[in-house]
Enzyme design. Structure first.
Site, short mmCIF file in Angstrom:
data_model
loop_
_atom_site.label_atom_id
_atom_site.label_comp_id
_atom_site.label_asym_id
_atom_site.label_seq_id
_atom_site.Cartn_x
_atom_site.Cartn_y
_atom_site.Cartn_z
N HIS A 142 12.59 -14.42 -34.95
CA HIS A 142 12.74 -13.13 -34.26
C HIS A 142 12.53 -12.02 -35.30
CE1 HIS A 142 15.05 -9.88 -32.26
NE2 HIS A 142 14.94 -10.56 -31.13
N ASP A 148 20.13 -17.81 -38.14
CA ASP A 148 20.21 -16.89 -37.01
C ASP A 148 20.57 -17.75 -35.79
OD1 ASP A 148 19.62 -15.57 -34.67
OD2 ASP A 148 17.66 -14.84 -35.31
N GLN A 151 20.58 -17.61 -30.41
CA GLN A 151 20.24 -18.38 -29.21
C GLN A 151 20.88 -19.76 -29.20
OE1 GLN A 151 18.78 -17.14 -26.65
NE2 GLN A 151 17.96 -15.25 -27.50
N LYS A 210 25.24 -12.24 -25.76
CA LYS A 210 24.47 -13.36 -25.21
C LYS A 210 25.38 -14.52 -24.80
CE LYS A 210 20.50 -12.34 -28.18
NZ LYS A 210 19.48 -11.73 -27.32
N CYS A 234 10.14 -9.92 -29.15
CA CYS A 234 10.45 -9.64 -30.57
C CYS A 234 10.01 -10.78 -31.48
CB CYS A 234 11.93 -9.36 -30.78
SG CYS A 234 12.52 -7.94 -29.88
C1 LIG Z 1 16.74 -15.51 -32.07
C2 LIG Z 1 17.27 -14.12 -32.03
N1 LIG Z 1 17.64 -13.53 -33.17
C3 LIG Z 1 18.14 -12.29 -33.19
C4 LIG Z 1 18.29 -11.56 -32.05
C5 LIG Z 1 18.85 -10.17 -32.14
O1 LIG Z 1 20.08 -10.11 -31.49
P1 LIG Z 1 20.80 -8.70 -31.23
O2 LIG Z 1 19.80 -7.84 -30.52
O3 LIG Z 1 21.96 -9.06 -30.38
O4 LIG Z 1 21.16 -8.16 -32.56
C6 LIG Z 1 17.91 -12.11 -30.84
C7 LIG Z 1 18.01 -11.32 -29.59
O5 LIG Z 1 17.24 -11.44 -28.69
C8 LIG Z 1 17.39 -13.43 -30.82
O6 LIG Z 1 17.01 -14.00 -29.69
#
Ligand SMILES: Cc1ncc(COP(=O)(O)O)c(C=O)c1O
Length: 404
Positions: A122, A195, A198, A221, A361
């Site tokens: 991401h 990270d 998900q 989430k 993203c």
């Molecule tokens: C794999 C992954 N990393 C990071 C993020 C970023 O999360 P946040 O927008 O809650 O900071 C997301 C959000 O869609 C994500 O799916």
């Protein structure tokens, strides 16, 4: 297993109609809906206990502080961290990555060092490292993935300082073998940043057994409020990290020419924190624990099997991600020949079906897949086969309307 109809009834928003149709909410990878118990927990905090934390000696302040710290303990137990002090509350995953890149990164990354990320990340797990690498004249090494999204690029001989990798992909659903990545990275002398945005909402995560050094995720989430997230850092690493932001609440002593900082985790929580968010996250975790993370994973695998079988029969529709449903989370990215994902999502909305369309993203991943955008349906514990049927009906409708 659990009673999905009962679970669904715990989420007030799911009884809404959208465009005159029953809502089928299939955009859970973007954000999940909230059960009444989470809404009540936030309401109760503001109605009965609101005060600033770690500041006052009055009753309300002590109650608020106890609720905030109880939430930290719940998070620690939920991901099997050894100590609650290893849990820092952030705004979300994005802030957690920025915190590590800024605080750990600026102290430990030197000219010529290597930072490793992967092709599936991401943007939140790319850009903070990219900026750090540029600032320090370090190298950003991108580890390759295979067609199903599994990391194939080897770390051997790379000697990176840190490896930043997602536990589960927000596009392909791919669940990485983090234990193996940690072992390989540690042999190379690198730390591992995971990270988990998900992963934590959908499966049992145990940071001790993964043996990662950093692990980040977002409350919104996983049934909890927006604006609250978590960064887990192994205690011995966290204790040696400099603050990310500075100001009130994170100090021991302040003079005009110097200041000393609070112990962990307070050192990393400058300013008034999101207390109601943390309390809401605690309530979200309680709810997930009551259902059981293994049951949630199993439910999602059931929905994946059901929907993949049907989607793969639609002519011109291509799904992405691992063929083994046990190695992916409950989401499906797909393309439909001749129909742009945004147009598809608009038609689905007329049927009350909420999906996401775009690059999610992950532009570098979409570039690798040689597609500008995908449609993505993502499931959670309250989704049913009827939601999948509504999705399929909407896809047929889009074909009727847009392919005429
Ligand atoms: C794999 C992954 N990393 C990071 C993020 C970023 O999360 P946040 O927008 O809650 O900071 C997301 C959000 O869609 C994500 O799916």
């Amino acid at each position: 297993m659990f009673d999905v109809a009962k679970v669904k009834s715990d989420f007030p928003i799911l009884s809404r109609e959208i465009n005159g149709k029953k809502l089928s909410y299939l955009d859970n990878a973007a954000t999940s809906q909230k059960p009444q118990v989470v809404i009540d927990a936030i309401n109760n905090f503001y109605k009965n206990h609101n005060a600033n934390v770690h500041r006052g000696v009055h009753t309300l302040s002590e109650e608020a502080t106890a609720m905030y710290e109880e939430a930290r303990e719940k998070v620690a137990r939920f991901i099997n961290a050894r100590h609650p002090e290893e849990i820092i509350f952030t705004k979300g995953t994005t802030e957690a990555v920025n915190l590590v890149a800024y605080s750990w990164g600026r102290k430990n990354i030197k000219k010529g060092d290597t930072i490793a990320v992967t092709e599936i990340e991401h943007h939140s797990n790319i850009i903070p490292w990219q900026i750090l690498a540029k600032e320090k004249n370090a190298n950003l090494k991108v580890l390759s993935i295979d067609e199903e999204g599994f990391v194939t690029g080897s770390l051997q001989g790379l000697k990176p300082k840190i490896v930043a990798v997602s536990h589960a992909s927000n596009v392909l659903g791919t669940i990485q073998e983090i234990k193996d990545i940690s072992r390989e990275a540690h042999l190379e002398g690198a730390l591992v940043f995971v990270d988990g945005a998900q992963a934590v909402p959908h499966m049992k995560v145990d940071v001790l057994s993964l043996d990662c050094d950093f692990y980040a995720f977002s409350g919104h989430k996983m049934l909890s409020p927006m604006g609250i997230g978590v960064l887990y850092v192994k205690k011995e690493i966290l204790e040696n990290m400099e603050p990310y932001q500075v100001g009130g609440g994170m100090i021991k002593e302040v003079f005009f020419d110097r200041a000393t900082y609070a112990d962990i985790p307070g050192r990393f929580e400058a300013g008034t924190p999101n207390v109601s968010g943390a309390v809401g996250l605690g309530a979200g975790i309680d709810y997930l624990n009551r259902i059981g993370m293994e049951n949630i994973s199993e439910h999602e695998v059931g929905l994946l099997n059901y929907s993949l079988a049907k989607l793969n029969l639609v002519p011109g529709l291509k799904t992405y991600g691992p063929t083994d449903v046990k190695r992916r989370t409950g989401l499906i990215a797909f393309t439909l020949e001749g129909i742009h994902p945004h147009d598809l999502a608009s038609v689905l909305d007329t049927e009350g079906v909420a999906i996401r369309s775009g690059h999610h993203c992950t532009m570098p991943l979409h570039n690798k897949l040689k597609i500008p955008a995908t449609a993505r349906a993502s499931f959670y514990l309250y989704n049913t086969k009827e939601d999948v049927d509504a999705l399929l009906y909407g896809i047929e409708k889009a074909e009727r309307i847009l392919k005429r």
